[in-house]
Design a protein around this motif. Sequence first.
Motif: not given
Length: 387
Positions: A272-295
Amino acid sequence: MGPPGREPSPPRGSTVTLAIGIDVGGTKVAAGVVDEDGRIITKLKRSTPAASPARTEQAIADVVAELLGGHQVTAIGLGAAGFVGADRATMLFAPNLAWRDEPLKQRVEERVGREVVVENDANASAWAEARFGAARGYRDLMLVAVGTGIGAAIIIGGELYRGRWGIAGEPGHVRVVPDGRLCGCGNRGCWEQYCSGNALVAEAREFARRTPEGAMRLLQLGGGMPEGISGPQITRAATEGDPAALRCFQIVGGWLGQGLADLAAILDPACFVIGGGVSEAGDLLLDPARAAFERALTGRGYRPFAEIRKAQLGQDAGIVGAADLAREASRSVEPQTTAPSSPSSGPPGPGSFMRSTSMAKPATNAATAQNAANPDTDQPATVATTR
Ligand SMILES: [Zn+2]
């Protein structure tokens, strides 16, 4: 798709071929001359006269004329924010522009005097990320652009998947909360109402209203008022470690990861490639996303997890992808009058799901007319007889 590595597309011939890519959004027309390695050589930007189809088309023609003045190009590609029909020529519906059943390809070609390849903007961005960016080397991937709303695109087996009527890949309007928040599309509880820049801002403002003593930094950045808090300010506060801002990213990232798990249940992509303005926050967004994805992923522990990566090409992705798609099209079969990937009477395809979702979408005259004229072209017989 080229093989993974530094040179995704080896030069075919002694001269470099250039293409123009145009990215038309709700507020701006951006265009550039792009080489075979996805590098932008020249770039232009204009504001979009969004209320008038003709003036938007003239703005597009103007930037093309200016770029053609300085460069020899082999192809012109246009990526636009809206539902591009299966004919790859008609803009069926554009939420933030005035196009409704607009023969966009024809109108722009008349003004430009050259062939123009039309594509949905998220499709163009996904193509660019797969060819030159975060998903280089992957053949099964999905782009999810978290901006004002959610834009998305699907690539399966190295090919864009556009759906029977051209409008596949709109997961922002999958209902994730029954009777939830009202969406701009008219339905309630759509994913983008919980996972978008707007959702992030709404979360922060609500928190600041309810718990001002816990949101001192956010309020300070927002000029003292909850209504003054913006997306970039939330990102800034979260980067500084502000707990209230981090909490907002936890919530929105959690919705993102849950939604990606749902998409993986359907498509099983590698990345999954995450783009858009909110993705500028990088891992601030992607770390919680990865954790929720894996759950949330069904069968976790017994299957690989898809990669969740930040987009690499940023705002240039639409330009680069539109140019590359146009270049590819110009190389395929010589006089191409119809889109090769969307035959109107092809073999049975994944029709029943697409049909039921298209019924629920805002009415698009071309799609419904085509549906009525060709009711069974890609329906299994068992479904067709019930209609
Ligand atoms: Zn919606």
